[in-house]
Design a protein around this motif. Structure first.
Motif, short mmCIF file in Angstrom:
data_model
loop_
_atom_site.label_atom_id
_atom_site.label_comp_id
_atom_site.label_asym_id
_atom_site.label_seq_id
_atom_site.Cartn_x
_atom_site.Cartn_y
_atom_site.Cartn_z
N VAL A 51 42.54 32.05 50.35
CA VAL A 51 42.62 33.06 51.40
C VAL A 51 41.19 33.46 51.76
CG1 VAL A 51 43.48 35.33 52.07
CG2 VAL A 51 44.82 33.91 50.51
N VAL A 52 40.76 33.08 52.96
CA VAL A 52 39.42 33.42 53.43
C VAL A 52 39.51 34.75 54.18
CG1 VAL A 52 37.51 32.76 54.93
CG2 VAL A 52 38.65 31.04 53.52
N ILE A 53 38.69 35.71 53.75
CA ILE A 53 38.70 37.05 54.34
C ILE A 53 37.36 37.27 55.03
CG2 ILE A 53 38.93 39.52 53.86
CD1 ILE A 53 40.40 38.57 51.22
N LEU A 54 37.38 37.47 56.34
CA LEU A 54 36.16 37.67 57.11
C LEU A 54 35.89 39.17 57.23
CD1 LEU A 54 36.73 35.08 59.99
CD2 LEU A 54 35.73 34.72 57.72
N GLY A 55 34.92 39.66 56.45
CA GLY A 55 34.58 41.07 56.49
C GLY A 55 34.77 41.74 55.15
N SER A 56 33.93 42.76 54.87
CA SER A 56 34.00 43.47 53.59
C SER A 56 34.11 44.97 53.80
CB SER A 56 32.77 43.15 52.74
OG SER A 56 31.56 43.52 53.42
N GLY A 57 34.74 45.37 54.91
CA GLY A 57 34.94 46.78 55.18
C GLY A 57 36.20 47.30 54.53
N TRP A 58 36.74 48.37 55.10
CA TRP A 58 37.93 48.98 54.51
C TRP A 58 39.10 48.01 54.42
CZ3 TRP A 58 38.59 53.57 52.14
CH2 TRP A 58 37.57 54.51 52.24
N ALA A 59 39.31 47.22 55.46
CA ALA A 59 40.44 46.29 55.44
C ALA A 59 40.15 45.09 54.55
CB ALA A 59 40.75 45.83 56.87
N GLY A 60 38.99 44.45 54.76
CA GLY A 60 38.68 43.23 54.01
C GLY A 60 38.56 43.46 52.51
N TYR A 61 37.83 44.51 52.13
CA TYR A 61 37.63 44.79 50.70
C TYR A 61 38.94 45.17 50.02
CZ TYR A 61 35.60 46.89 46.48
OH TYR A 61 35.28 47.20 45.18
N THR A 62 39.76 45.96 50.71
CA THR A 62 41.03 46.40 50.12
C THR A 62 41.98 45.24 49.91
OG1 THR A 62 40.79 48.56 51.21
CG2 THR A 62 42.97 47.97 50.40
N VAL A 63 42.12 44.37 50.90
CA VAL A 63 43.05 43.25 50.75
C VAL A 63 42.53 42.24 49.72
CG1 VAL A 63 42.15 41.73 52.57
CG2 VAL A 63 44.59 41.72 52.04
N ALA A 64 41.22 42.05 49.63
CA ALA A 64 40.65 41.12 48.65
C ALA A 64 40.95 41.59 47.22
CB ALA A 64 39.14 40.99 48.86
N ARG A 65 40.80 42.90 46.97
CA ARG A 65 41.07 43.45 45.64
C ARG A 65 42.55 43.46 45.34
NH1 ARG A 65 40.31 48.43 44.92
NH2 ARG A 65 39.77 48.38 42.71
N GLY A 66 43.39 43.51 46.37
CA GLY A 66 44.82 43.62 46.15
C GLY A 66 45.53 42.30 45.93
N LEU A 67 44.90 41.17 46.30
CA LEU A 67 45.56 39.87 46.13
C LEU A 67 45.66 39.48 44.66
CD1 LEU A 67 43.95 37.80 49.04
CD2 LEU A 67 46.29 38.66 48.90
N ASP A 68 46.77 38.86 44.31
CA ASP A 68 46.99 38.40 42.94
C ASP A 68 46.11 37.19 42.67
OD1 ASP A 68 47.89 37.54 40.50
OD2 ASP A 68 50.03 37.53 41.05
N PRO A 69 45.13 37.29 41.75
CA PRO A 69 44.23 36.15 41.51
C PRO A 69 44.93 34.95 40.88
CG PRO A 69 43.86 37.89 39.89
CD PRO A 69 44.79 38.46 40.91
N ARG A 70 46.10 35.16 40.33
CA ARG A 70 46.85 34.03 39.76
C ARG A 70 47.52 33.21 40.85
NH1 ARG A 70 50.56 37.67 36.03
NH2 ARG A 70 50.60 38.69 38.09
N LYS A 71 47.71 33.81 42.01
CA LYS A 71 48.39 33.12 43.10
C LYS A 71 47.44 32.71 44.20
CE LYS A 71 52.48 33.61 46.05
NZ LYS A 71 53.60 34.50 46.43
N TYR A 72 46.36 33.50 44.41
CA TYR A 72 45.44 33.24 45.52
C TYR A 72 43.99 33.21 45.05
CZ TYR A 72 49.43 34.47 48.48
OH TYR A 72 50.65 34.51 49.08
N GLN A 73 43.23 32.36 45.70
CA GLN A 73 41.78 32.37 45.52
C GLN A 73 41.20 33.09 46.73
OE1 GLN A 73 39.74 28.97 46.62
NE2 GLN A 73 37.82 29.48 45.62
N ALA A 74 40.80 34.34 46.53
CA ALA A 74 40.25 35.15 47.62
C ALA A 74 38.78 34.83 47.79
CB ALA A 74 40.45 36.63 47.32
N VAL A 75 38.39 34.51 49.03
CA VAL A 75 37.00 34.22 49.36
C VAL A 75 36.58 35.15 50.49
CG1 VAL A 75 35.33 32.48 50.10
CG2 VAL A 75 37.30 31.80 48.71
N VAL A 76 35.66 36.06 50.21
CA VAL A 76 35.17 37.01 51.20
C VAL A 76 33.91 36.45 51.85
CG1 VAL A 76 34.26 39.33 51.60
CG2 VAL A 76 36.15 38.98 49.99
N VAL A 77 33.88 36.46 53.18
CA VAL A 77 32.69 36.06 53.94
C VAL A 77 32.21 37.29 54.72
CG1 VAL A 77 31.77 34.59 55.77
CG2 VAL A 77 33.46 33.68 54.16
#
Length: 497
Positions: free
Chosen positions: A20-46
């Motif tokens: 899951v590529v997440i573009l942005g590290s603001g309120w939306a991007g940071y929150t969804v990145a921390r909320g994803l299950d790391p066992r199911k998704y590989q979160a990549v923040v750009v």
């Protein structure tokens, strides 16, 4: 092949997990990145910044009430379990499911409020400088995704006012707060010099805030507090020279609050000596003194041209007049030549075959924001004029935050809405279930600090839930402390307070 495998291991890629590529590290991007299950998704923040900025506290950090680290949360940490690349999203290929990223490690603007296209140039001189910097432009690389979440946010709005981009200070990131704090101290130190005339002291200590929204009002209140409570002890002889003025084109400040609370804020500012000038239009901001002043230029100062007043000389201008659409949304999220197979949902069937339709990302007419369905998925529409055009939804592409609007709604562009959307999306992705109830925003109210331990709180339950004064200030501080992410900041913030 071994090089590719090594790179995949380096970024923690697991073939059994979706990226899951997440573009942005603001309120939306940071929150969804921390909320994803790391066992199911590989979160990549750009993102060009390697941290999440707790924006409600930036006004406090800009005047020294809080230290900068209390408003920051690093993207890279053992707790977050996300991957991160420091860069700007440059383009998206929906068919290949790939994002083009420009490296931003050496970008000096990464902690400052963006106000326009990164590589734009308004003058020949700027074009020459751009050519000189071309070699320093970040290299491009491609990042594939299984799911894409666009949370690139918006830029600071200047309405094309001449001189604002070069001479005004903004308050959207930590770098902006640092510049403001340095400028405040520079104005007081320059005014304290024995060679500075009285007229120049009044110029240096004349602070203008353009924009009467929550950011402008809270900064004005924090600035007044630091001057009257702290700087008055250090520069007692300079306090009579200082002045704070808030300019706004609207008839009242804090338009999101009801009439009674907005009036309370204006009355409080009046008692504290802060001037509020509504229905005023700023036409230009230039460096230096106006020609009409027969004063030798001693220190940096600025001339604010106001339609209703003419030239106003000031020592600092903080600009907070709202948001403009991110150029990435306008340029990169545009045409969709070919829809990715297996990742679309047809909303309004076309008369012709789907693969014969020339698609474009659907956007709001007024703001240019990306339009999504009630599951936060990006909508596309057939190119061309006319009504009842065929539409479709990209199942694996989501958009939220300031750059996106859920079609048919008028949710405000606030951190509250962005974080609620991010929480909802992370939960739905973790459960793999989008058939349940669609996203719905729960209004938790709005708050604003107005100085001297007073605040405003407008709840969602009508007038009975509105609070002002010291009680609202207690709720204001408690809410922000509760929303702080790390235990480090939950301890540091009240300690500084």
């Amino acid at each position: 092949m071994s090089v590719i495998k090594g790179f995949l291991r380096l970024i923690g890629y697991n073939a059994e997990r979706e990226r899951v590529v997440i573009l942005g590290s603001g309120w939306a991007g940071y929150t969804v990145a921390r909320g994803l299950d790391p066992r199911k998704y590989q979160a990549v923040v750009v993102s060009p910044r390697s941290y999440f900025a707790f924006t409600p506290l930036l006004a406090s950090t800009s005047v020294g009430t809080l230290e900068f680290r209390t408003a920051l949360e690093p993207i890279r940490s053992r707790r977050n379990k996300v991957n991160y690349f420091q860069g700007w999203a440059d383009g998206v290929d929906f068919e290949k499911k790939a994002v083009t990223v420009e490296e931003a490690v050496d970008d000096p603007r990464q902690s400052l409020a963006p106000t326009g296209e990164r590589h734009a140039h308004e003058t020949k001189e700027a074009r020459v400088e751009e050519l000189k910097e071309e070699a320093k432009k970040g290299r491009l690389f491609e990042l594939t995704y299984d799911k894409l979440i666009v949370t690139v946010g918006c830029y600071s709005q200047t309405f094309g006012t001449p001189g604002v981009k070069d001479n005004a200070l903004f308050l959207k990131d930590v770098g902006d707060a640092r510049k403001i704090r340095n400028r405040i101290l520079a104005c007081f130190e320059a005014a304290a010099l024995p060679t500075t005339t009285e007229e120049m002291r009044r110029t240096l200590l004349n602070f203008a805030v353009v924009g009467g929204g929550p950011t402008g009002i809270e900064f004005s209140a924090e600035l007044h507090d630091i001057i009257t409570e702290d700087l008055a002890k250090i520069y007692p002889e300079l306090i009579p020279y200082h002045k704070i003025t808030v300019y706004d084109v609207a008839e009242k400040v804090l338009p999101m609050f009801d009439e009674q609370l907005a009036k309370y804020a204006m009355d409080t500012f009046k008692r504290e000596g802060i001037s509020i000038k509504t229905s005023h239009h700023v036409e230009e901001l230039r460096k230096g003194l106006p020609e009409s002043m027969n004063v030798t230029q001693q220190h940096d100062s600025f001339t604010l041209k106001v339609k209703e007043e003419g030239d106003v000389v000031v020592g600092m201008v903080v600009w907070s007049t709202g948001l403009m659409m991110n150029p990435f949304v306008e340029k990169a999220l545009r045409g969709v030549p070919h829809l990715p197979e297996g990742s679309i949902k047809v909303v309004n069937p076309a008369q012709q075959e789907i693969d014969q339709v020339d698609w474009v990302v659907k956007k709001a007419d007024k703001s240019g924001s990306v339009l999504t369905d009630d599951r936060l998925r990006v909508k596309v529409v057939a190119k061309g004029e006319g009504e009842n055009k065929p539409e479709a939804v990209l199942n694996d592409v989501f958009a939220l935050g300031d750059c996106a609007i859920l079609e048919g709604t008028a949710y405000p562009a606030t951190a509250q809405v962005a974080s609620q959307k991010a929480d909802w999306l992370a939960k739905r992705l973790n459960k793999g279930d989008f058939d349940r109830a669609p996203f719905s925003w729960k209004n938790l109210g709005v708050m604003a600090y107005i100085g001297n331990w007073n605040a405003l709180l407008q709840g969602s339950g009508g007038n009975w839930s509105n609070i002002s004064g010291r009680a609202a200030w207690i709720v204001w501080r408690g809410a922000y402390l509760t929303k702080s992410v790390s235990w480090r900041n939950k301890i540091l913030i009240p300690t500084y307070w």
